[in-house]
Design an enzyme around this catalytic site. Sequence first.
Site, short mmCIF file in Angstrom:
data_model
loop_
_atom_site.label_atom_id
_atom_site.label_comp_id
_atom_site.label_asym_id
_atom_site.label_seq_id
_atom_site.Cartn_x
_atom_site.Cartn_y
_atom_site.Cartn_z
CD GLU A 179 5.55 -2.45 49.94
OE1 GLU A 179 4.47 -2.23 50.50
OE2 GLU A 179 5.91 -3.58 49.59
CE1 TYR B 85 12.53 6.57 50.01
CE2 TYR B 85 10.51 6.28 48.76
CZ TYR B 85 11.16 6.38 49.97
OH TYR B 85 10.45 6.29 51.13
#
Length: 169
Positions: free
Chosen positions: A118, A130
């Site tokens: 997260e 990411y």
Amino acid sequence: MTDIQISKLDKTSTQDNGADKILAQLAQIESKLFVHDAWSAAQINSLLAQPFNHIIYATDELNQRLIGYCIYSHIFEDAEILKIATCLDYQQQGIASQLLTAMAQMCQATGAERVLLEVREDNYAALAFYQKHGFEQIAVRKNYYNNHDMTKTHALIMQRKFNAKLNAK
């Protein structure tokens, strides 16, 4: 690019004195990078008390300084990145990428089918990092993070699935 060595710290290695030094260094990096929500050495050590939590860390081979780490969980087919960080003066040198790759390879070798994490929706650098590594958003946790101005920020849940070909190795 800095030459690094990646090592693993887990429950069995926390029984020696060297582990205390590593945990102290991790906590020091935490306090510099995550001023308002840094994890202490004791908190990190308590995470390692659970057999599914792990840490890999990078040291600069030249001066043996701890310069980055990845704290993660691996339970059955899911791995989850809890924290990944690099010292400020070592950022943008590929260290976090090497840690992420090493963690993914270790988890995949022991049965992980995907990695979850997260991230704050306003952490644009982390989101770009990411996405560059194949993560895709799969959900949103609305108003998950408390901001210091009393507002809230959403958490984005991201995953990277391992393809079947890699899992077969």
